[in-house]
Scaffold this active site. Structure first.
Site, PDB file in Angstrom:
ATOM      1  N   TYR A   1      -4.430 -19.087  -4.569  1.00 41.79           N
ATOM      2  CA  TYR A   1      -3.719 -17.806  -4.438  1.00 41.79           C
ATOM      3  C   TYR A   1      -4.545 -16.707  -3.773  1.00 41.79           C
ATOM      4  O   TYR A   1      -4.330 -15.527  -4.027  1.00 41.79           O
ATOM      5  CB  TYR A   1      -3.186 -17.328  -5.803  1.00 41.79           C
TER       6      TYR A   1
ATOM      7  N   GLY B   1       0.366 -24.194 -14.323  1.00 42.55           N
ATOM      8  CA  GLY B   1      -0.075 -23.018 -15.059  1.00 42.55           C
ATOM      9  C   GLY B   1      -1.372 -23.179 -15.823  1.00 42.55           C
ATOM     10  O   GLY B   1      -1.784 -22.267 -16.540  1.00 42.55           O
TER      11      GLY B   1
ATOM     12  N   CYS C   1      -8.066   0.716   3.672  1.00 38.35           N
ATOM     13  CA  CYS C   1      -7.849   2.133   3.396  1.00 38.35           C
ATOM     14  C   CYS C   1      -7.047   2.292   2.128  1.00 38.35           C
ATOM     15  O   CYS C   1      -5.859   2.646   2.170  1.00 38.35           O
ATOM     16  CB  CYS C   1      -7.135   2.777   4.565  1.00 38.35           C
ATOM     17  N   GLU C   2      -7.666   1.975   1.009  1.00 39.43           N
ATOM     18  CA  GLU C   2      -6.969   2.017  -0.255  1.00 39.43           C
ATOM     19  C   GLU C   2      -8.004   1.962  -1.370  1.00 39.43           C
ATOM     20  O   GLU C   2      -8.849   1.063  -1.379  1.00 39.43           O
ATOM     21  CB  GLU C   2      -6.043   0.793  -0.306  1.00 39.43           C
TER      22      GLU C   2
HETATM   23  N1  LLP Z   1       5.151 -25.077 -10.756  1.00 39.24           N
HETATM   24  C1  LLP Z   1       5.942 -23.993 -10.648  1.00 39.24           C
HETATM   25  C2  LLP Z   1       7.386 -24.168 -10.790  1.00 39.24           C
HETATM   26  C3  LLP Z   1       5.389 -22.732 -10.426  1.00 39.24           C
HETATM   27  O1  LLP Z   1       6.179 -21.667 -10.340  1.00 39.24           O
HETATM   28  C4  LLP Z   1       3.988 -22.597 -10.284  1.00 39.24           C
HETATM   29  C5  LLP Z   1       3.382 -21.301 -10.038  1.00 39.24           C
HETATM   30  C6  LLP Z   1       3.204 -23.756 -10.386  1.00 39.24           C
HETATM   31  C7  LLP Z   1       3.810 -24.972 -10.635  1.00 39.24           C
HETATM   32  C8  LLP Z   1       1.712 -23.745 -10.230  1.00 39.24           C
HETATM   33  O2  LLP Z   1       1.067 -22.952 -11.131  1.00 39.24           O
HETATM   34  P1  LLP Z   1      -0.537 -23.010 -11.244  1.00 39.24           P
HETATM   35  O3  LLP Z   1      -0.892 -24.358 -11.826  1.00 39.24           O
HETATM   36  O4  LLP Z   1      -1.094 -22.869  -9.865  1.00 39.24           O
HETATM   37  O5  LLP Z   1      -0.868 -21.870 -12.110  1.00 39.24           O
HETATM   38  N2  LLP Z   1       0.109 -15.728  -7.602  1.00 39.24           N
HETATM   39  C9  LLP Z   1      -0.218 -15.898  -9.010  1.00 39.24           C
HETATM   40  C10 LLP Z   1       0.312 -17.208  -9.541  1.00 39.24           C
HETATM   41  C11 LLP Z   1       1.778 -17.370  -9.346  1.00 39.24           C
HETATM   42  C12 LLP Z   1       2.211 -18.728  -9.788  1.00 39.24           C
HETATM   43  C13 LLP Z   1       3.618 -18.963  -9.486  1.00 39.24           C
HETATM   44  N3  LLP Z   1       4.059 -20.253  -9.843  1.00 39.24           N
HETATM   45  C14 LLP Z   1      -1.728 -15.804  -9.184  1.00 39.24           C
HETATM   46  O6  LLP Z   1      -2.426 -15.555  -8.207  1.00 39.24           O
HETATM   47  O7  LLP Z   1      -2.227 -15.928 -10.305  1.00 39.24           O
END
Ligand code: LLP
Length: 463
Positions: A421, A278, A391-392
């Site tokens: 992502y 995160g 188309c949006e």
């Molecule tokens: N660990 C777990 C258990 C997670 O659920 C996630 C992300 C991560 C690690 C990695 O998080 P990161 O370091 O990449 O932020 N699609 C969204 C993000 C969804 C993240 C879901 N879980 C976006 O594009 O911002």
């Protein structure tokens, strides 16, 4: 129940009062190193190059749109995380951010572990030779087939997400004659955001088992009773795109509280704690992410202090950064198709991709930057919205940015910080063909995920 307009309509079309927008940068030709991959630079001829390769050449060879990934930068960031946490902690790259077999090999070589959250990600990891014991398997609803495959492969840990899953994994492992190492994912009552953390409504979501009401303690009780699993630790993931460490501080405090309760009740000190991922990155020049070593020092200090306070041995820490490793290492290269000035509003710049290769703007209102990369320009800045070809009306890639006023069809523009992502959430909406991922290193470019073709689309459509 209220009826509201589709958010992709009126909201995105809102016209903000004059003066709302940040002033344009002094020089539109300058690339802010905060948001661009490290080997990106504008050459003397005005063309932007990555690891020495001009984007014009990349566009010619690989077409547009394309994700261009700086391999040396990826490896350097992965290594920085590994080094920052040192030998007494583990860094699991979160494959959901972007996963391919090349990436798995880079991670294996750089000494990182891998977090997967589906059978597909597990298959990719195993097929590229990631040792199974360095894989963590996540997900709130893993199928029995996925669990069986993970257990048979010998994954290092399965992160349990529900009471049913505790029994399911234990049963599957036992029937295979194995004892599977597991962690329990808990929700600690903190939802972290970029600049604040909110301690309300956080448990009203699908992941993990709440600490509240003794639910996590009950999950631990059940897990410790089952022969098919070995409980090695507690897992917590508090959110995405976080800059502020205070959310981790509260999370660690509460997880350590649970570890202490477990010690008091069962006489067991669980050896591991996983604080999830995160950590935020810079999408625009306004974002100020922390360096891996600062994050490692802060997290280690927090956990050590909390454990000392609770009279516990400090457990082995693991983290799961995805975005913070891959996000800054790639940009999306587009060709401009149309430039449409809307008098008194802004100019709409249409590119040859859109929400099919970057859904984040439409989905999360995400902010991105953009630059003209096929040439330099001294023209005045113009306020633009970069949109796709779908188309949006919500098909927006960059909501508000400045590009030179002489921008014309055929120019190449690039959106930085799209490593995380974007390809992993890409779709075939409007039967778009998902773009390739091209890895560039030391003057060489190679496709690591190829562009989809119409044959790929038609192969799935069995008539
Ligand atoms: N660990 C777990 C258990 C997670 O659920 C996630 C992300 C991560 C690690 C990695 O998080 P990161 O370091 O990449 O932020 N699609 C969204 C993000 C969804 C993240 C879901 N879980 C976006 O594009 O911002």
């Amino acid at each position: 129940m209220s009826r509201s307009a589709h958010p992709a309509g009126p909201r995105h079309a809102d016209v903000l009062p004059e003066g709302h927008y940040a002033a344009p940068p002094a020089d539109l030709n300058v690339l802010d190193p905060k948001v661009w991959a490290r080997s990106v630079a504008r050459g003397e001829d005005g063309v932007v190059a990555v690891a020495g390769l001009p984007v014009t050449r990349l566009a010619e060879e690989f077409g547009t749109p394309a994700y261009i990934l700086d391999e040396a930068d990826f490896r350097a960031r992965a290594r920085a995380w590994r080094t920052a946490f040192g030998p007494d902690a583990d860094v699991f790259y979160a494959g959901k951010a972007f996963l391919s077999r090349a990436v798995v090999r880079w991670l294996a070589e750089e000494g990182l572990n891998l977090d997967v959250c589906s059978g597909g990600e597990l298959a990719t990891a195993l097929s590229a030779g990631m040792p199974a014991d360095r894989i963590a398997f996540h997900g709130n609803n893993k199928s029995a087939a996925e669990i069986e495959r993970a257990v048979r492969a010998g994954v290092g840990r399965i992160v349990l997400d529900s009471f049913q899953e505790i029994v399911r994994v234990a049963h599957i492992a036992q029937s295979l004659g194995k004892r599977q190492r597991v962690q329990i994912r808990v929700t600690v009552g903190v939802e972290a955001h970029t600049h604040e953390f909110i301690a309300t409504a956080h448990e009203d979501q699908k992941f993990g088992i709440p600490l509240a009401g003794g639910q996590a303690a009950e999950a631990v009780r059940r897990a410790l009773r089952l022969d098919g699993i070995e409980l090695i630790g507690i897992h917590s993931h508090i959110g995405s795109q976080i800059f502020d460490m205070s959310g981790f501080e509260v999370a660690a405090h509460r997880v350590v509280g649970l570890l202490k309760d477990i010690r008091d009740e069962h006489g067991v000190e669980l050896p591991e704690i996983d604080l999830g991922g995160g950590l935020g990155i810079a999408y625009t020049s306004d974002d100020d992410p922390r360096e891996p070593h600062e994050i490692a020092e802060a997290l280690t200090e927090i956990v050590t202090r909390e454990c000392r306070g609770a009279g516990l041995r400090t457990p082995r820490i693991s983290v799961e950064p995805g975005r913070a490793i891959v996000g800054p290492t790639a940009f999306t290269l587009y060709e401009v198709g149309t430039v449409k000035p809307l008098d008194g509003l802004r100019t709409y710049v249409s590119v040859d991709g859109g929400m099919s290769d970057n859904i984040r703007t439409a989905l999360y209102d995400a902010e991105y930057s953009v630059a003209l990369v096929s040439r330099a320009s001294d023209a005045e800045p113009m306020l633009v919205r970069v949109v796709g070809k779908h188309c949006e009306s919500g098909d927006i890639v960059v909501k508000d940015a400045f590009l030179p006023a002489d921008l014309a069809p055929g120019d190449l523009i690039a959106v930085p910080a799209t490593g995380a992502y974007c390809r992993s959430m890409a779709s075939n909406y409007n039967h778009a063909l998902r773009p390739p991922v091209v890895a560039v290193e030391d003057g060489e470019a190679r496709v690591i995920v190829r562009r989809e073709t119409e044959e790929d689309l038609l192969r799935l459509d069995v008539g």
